[in-house]
Enzyme design. Structure first.
Site, PDB file in Angstrom:
ATOM      1  CG  HIS A 313      -2.070   0.921   1.106  1.00 44.13           C
ATOM      2  ND1 HIS A 313      -1.993   2.263   1.396  1.00 44.13           N
ATOM      3  CD2 HIS A 313      -3.332   0.695   0.661  1.00 44.13           C
ATOM      4  CE1 HIS A 313      -3.167   2.809   1.162  1.00 44.13           C
ATOM      5  NE2 HIS A 313      -4.001   1.889   0.713  1.00 44.13           N
ATOM      6  CG  ASP A 371      -8.693  -4.654  -2.385  1.00 47.04           C
ATOM      7  OD1 ASP A 371      -9.878  -4.549  -2.022  1.00 47.04           O
ATOM      8  OD2 ASP A 371      -8.085  -3.760  -2.991  1.00 47.04           O
TER       9      ASP A 371
HETATM   10  N1  ACO Z   1       3.999  -7.747  -4.627  1.00 44.50           N
HETATM   11  C1  ACO Z   1       5.326  -7.738  -4.822  1.00 44.50           C
HETATM   12  N2  ACO Z   1       6.117  -6.655  -4.707  1.00 44.50           N
HETATM   13  C2  ACO Z   1       5.515  -5.509  -4.379  1.00 44.50           C
HETATM   14  C3  ACO Z   1       4.118  -5.430  -4.142  1.00 44.50           C
HETATM   15  C4  ACO Z   1       3.356  -6.604  -4.279  1.00 44.50           C
HETATM   16  N3  ACO Z   1       2.043  -6.598  -4.084  1.00 44.50           N
HETATM   17  N4  ACO Z   1       3.811  -4.159  -3.837  1.00 44.50           N
HETATM   18  C5  ACO Z   1       4.952  -3.462  -3.864  1.00 44.50           C
HETATM   19  N5  ACO Z   1       5.988  -4.279  -4.181  1.00 44.50           N
HETATM   20  C6  ACO Z   1       7.406  -3.897  -4.265  1.00 44.50           C
HETATM   21  C7  ACO Z   1       7.698  -3.090  -5.501  1.00 44.50           C
HETATM   22  O1  ACO Z   1       8.079  -3.924  -6.578  1.00 44.50           O
HETATM   23  C8  ACO Z   1       8.830  -2.216  -5.024  1.00 44.50           C
HETATM   24  O2  ACO Z   1      10.002  -2.999  -4.978  1.00 44.50           O
HETATM   25  P1  ACO Z   1      11.459  -2.320  -5.304  1.00 44.50           P
HETATM   26  O3  ACO Z   1      11.666  -1.287  -4.238  1.00 44.50           O
HETATM   27  O4  ACO Z   1      12.416  -3.457  -5.252  1.00 44.50           O
HETATM   28  O5  ACO Z   1      11.318  -1.724  -6.685  1.00 44.50           O
HETATM   29  C9  ACO Z   1       8.452  -1.919  -3.561  1.00 44.50           C
HETATM   30  O6  ACO Z   1       7.658  -3.044  -3.147  1.00 44.50           O
HETATM   31  C10 ACO Z   1       7.685  -0.627  -3.369  1.00 44.50           C
HETATM   32  O7  ACO Z   1       6.514  -0.687  -4.165  1.00 44.50           O
HETATM   33  P2  ACO Z   1       5.947   0.488  -5.055  1.00 44.50           P
HETATM   34  O8  ACO Z   1       5.269  -0.109  -6.245  1.00 44.50           O
HETATM   35  O9  ACO Z   1       7.008   1.509  -5.284  1.00 44.50           O
HETATM   36  O10 ACO Z   1       4.880   1.084  -4.044  1.00 44.50           O
HETATM   37  P3  ACO Z   1       3.675   2.024  -4.429  1.00 44.50           P
HETATM   38  O11 ACO Z   1       3.350   2.787  -3.205  1.00 44.50           O
HETATM   39  O12 ACO Z   1       3.962   2.808  -5.665  1.00 44.50           O
HETATM   40  O13 ACO Z   1       2.512   0.983  -4.804  1.00 44.50           O
HETATM   41  C11 ACO Z   1       0.641  -0.465  -4.652  1.00 44.50           C
HETATM   42  C12 ACO Z   1       1.502   0.606  -3.937  1.00 44.50           C
HETATM   43  C13 ACO Z   1       0.217   0.033  -6.031  1.00 44.50           C
HETATM   44  C14 ACO Z   1      -0.616  -0.713  -3.816  1.00 44.50           C
HETATM   45  C15 ACO Z   1       1.493  -1.767  -4.772  1.00 44.50           C
HETATM   46  O14 ACO Z   1       1.879  -2.218  -3.504  1.00 44.50           O
HETATM   47  C16 ACO Z   1       0.739  -2.856  -5.527  1.00 44.50           C
HETATM   48  O15 ACO Z   1       0.718  -2.857  -6.759  1.00 44.50           O
HETATM   49  N6  ACO Z   1       0.087  -3.824  -4.790  1.00 44.50           N
HETATM   50  C17 ACO Z   1      -0.685  -4.870  -5.434  1.00 44.50           C
HETATM   51  C18 ACO Z   1      -2.028  -4.324  -5.858  1.00 44.50           C
HETATM   52  C19 ACO Z   1      -2.964  -4.067  -4.688  1.00 44.50           C
HETATM   53  O16 ACO Z   1      -3.160  -4.901  -3.821  1.00 44.50           O
HETATM   54  N7  ACO Z   1      -3.590  -2.878  -4.705  1.00 44.50           N
HETATM   55  C20 ACO Z   1      -4.582  -2.509  -3.700  1.00 44.50           C
HETATM   56  C21 ACO Z   1      -4.183  -1.274  -2.970  1.00 44.50           C
HETATM   57  S1  ACO Z   1      -5.299  -0.984  -1.667  1.00 44.50           S
HETATM   58  C22 ACO Z   1      -6.702  -0.369  -2.376  1.00 44.50           C
HETATM   59  O17 ACO Z   1      -6.730   0.274  -3.397  1.00 44.50           O
HETATM   60  C23 ACO Z   1      -7.908  -0.684  -1.683  1.00 44.50           C
END
Ligand code: ACO
Length: 436
Positions: A313, A371
């Site tokens: 998140h 979720d």
């Molecule tokens: N699985 C694996 N790796 C992940 C995940 C995940 N679900 N989420 C983040 N990471 C990793 C990224 O690859 C990144 O790694 P790095 O530093 O080696 O490049 C690091 O964790 C940071 O992640 P970001 O993508 O930079 O974080 P951001 O804040 O931009 O994204 C997001 C947040 C979009 C929610 C992301 O965690 C994601 O895509 N999660 C999966 C989708 C999801 O569950 N979304 C629901 C959000 S809650 C809602 O809307 C109700």
């Protein structure tokens, strides 16, 4: 907002004069540096794609402490609201700032109930969609179309219009989601029943048919109500910011909320519940719990593009408090329906356990979000996977409209208009086509 005692000073290494900027304090949470005069003072913009460090507005509705894993609606912890209040009380709280007493709740519930039907003509509009259209495509269209059906309440600058359109949106969303479902199932639409609760009425419109008496199961009714409470608002997330930006042009509330629905659809936002359940079903097909290790290796492989959906998140760097409550609800619903051994639930628990202990997730502070479990609950209730995000939109509507109305009432609000760092071609001349 309150001016802090200190100020921020921005200095430049090229000898340009430094500038002072005011600092403001909220009631809780980080202070903000007011950069509104920065361009006038320095000729420079700030650069912050994805709004990682930018507060786009002031708001008194929802507060999240991402490090602690805390979520407050108007100051009340989500854990207390989920246990002591229902969705109608939560709507009242988000819209008007206070929890109603018994009489206030009855009056508000009645006001919402009075608007549950939609214009009969809307079913003909719905009929224009293919039967296999994604419910979020339908919802984007139907919510946008409300402005054509209810044009007596579309003046965003008129407080009475804003109030009526808020109530209409909260009241009609369940009806529209259920209509989208019934249309795809080829079943007759069920009219709302106003003697049922908000969640009970939604279940009736979804699952009843004209052929049989339908009885609302109170455990499922309570679970759905909790899903609605947990999704009701989440401060300046992507869809809420979309609603605010769209509404900032002065467009009507229905159009602004339709923009929010469209934004919510994406798998990085509200679409994650659908994506999460699809992921669990894929792993189950591959062999279930025995394949979790293999799947986790893919997730950790930077080249695979596979994410553990329902994890991570932007704001929470701790357990999402909504995920804990949703996990509880999930257990209750599965027990009530005799599905305690549900393989997807077991799989989700196994994935969560491994992820919470794995260095990759620990280092990046990735925890389950709301979720992760909401899809399993909805599937157990009998809601088709493709409808999950529409249920989220139904619940988030009150948050969107509360935030939109807050913005309109804010004397500092202006049309939203971000700036850019231009990296394209400098000015050049158009050559005649034969010379290009
Ligand atoms: N699985 C694996 N790796 C992940 C995940 C995940 N679900 N989420 C983040 N990471 C990793 C990224 O690859 C990144 O790694 P790095 O530093 O080696 O490049 C690091 O964790 C940071 O992640 P970001 O993508 O930079 O974080 P951001 O804040 O931009 O994204 C997001 C947040 C979009 C929610 C992301 O965690 C994601 O895509 N999660 C999966 C989708 C999801 O569950 N979304 C629901 C959000 S809650 C809602 O809307 C109700």
């Amino acid at each position: 907002m309150k001016l802090a005692d200190n100020k921020a000073t921005l200095s430049f290494s090229n000898g340009a004069p430094s500038v002072d900027m005011p600092v403001y304090q909220g009631s809780v949470g980080p202070d903000v540096i007011d950069i509104r005069k920065l361009y006038a003072q320095t000729g420079m913009f700030t650069y912050d794609p994805g709004f990682l460090s930018t507060a786009s507005c002031q708001s008194a509705i929802t507060y999240i402490d991402g490090d602690k894993g805390e979520l407050l609606y108007r100051g009340y912890p989500i854990e207390q609201l989920a246990v002591n209040c229902d969705f109608m009380e939560t709507c009242h709280l988000l819209l008007y700032g206070n929890l109603p007493n018994a009489a206030g709740k009855a009056e508000f519930t009645k006001r919402v109930s009075n608007h549950t039907m939609v214009n009969e003509q809307m079913q003909f509009f719905l009929r224009g969609f293919r039967r296999d259209a994604h419910p979020m495509a339908i919802m984007t269209g139907l919510v946008g179309a409300l402005s054509a059906f209810y044009h007596d309440s579309i003046d965003i600058n008129n407080p009475e219009h804003r109030e009526v359109s808020a109530i209409r949106l909260i009241a009609k969303m369940p009806t529209l989601v259920a209509m989208a479902y019934k249309y795809s199932a080829g079943q007759p639409y069920m009219y709302p029943k106003n003697n049922l609760s908000y969640a009970g009425n939604f279940m009736h419109m979804m699952f009843a048919t004209p052929c049989e008496e339908y009885k609302v199961n109170p455990v499922i009714e309570r679970a759905l109500d909790r899903i609605f409470i947990l999704h009701a608002d989440h401060e300046q997330n992507a869809s809420t910011s979309t609603v605010r930006l769209c509404g900032s042009s002065g467009t009507n509330p229905f159009a602004a909320i339709a923009a929010g629905v469209a934004c919510l659809w994406g798998p990085a936002h509200g679409g994650a519940n659908e994506a999460c359940l699809n992921m669990l079903e894929d792993i189950q097909r591959m062999g279930g719990v025995s394949k979790v290790g293999e799947f986790m290796n893919q997730v950790k492989d930077k080249n695979s593009n596979v994410k553990l959906m329902g994890f991570g998140h932007r704001v929470y760097k701790n357990y999402d408090p909504r995920a804990k409550l949703m996990q509880e609800t999930c257990k209750e619903v599965l027990v009530a329906l005799g599905l305690e051994n549900d393989p997807l639930f077991k799989l989700a628990m196994a994935l969560e356990k491994i992820a919470l202990e794995d260095d990759y997730f620990v280092q990046r502070k990735l925890y389950p979000n709301v979720d992760f479990y909401s899809g399993i609950v909805q599937r157990a209730i009998g809601i088709p996977v493709s409808l999950f995000t529409a249920i989220f939109a139904l619940a988030r509507t009150v948050g969107w409209i509360a935030q939109l109305n807050e913005m309109i009432g804010d004397p500092e609000y202006k049309i939203g208009r971000p700036r850019q760092l231009f990296t394209g071609s400098e000015k050049r001349d158009v050559l005649p086509i034969a010379q290009r």
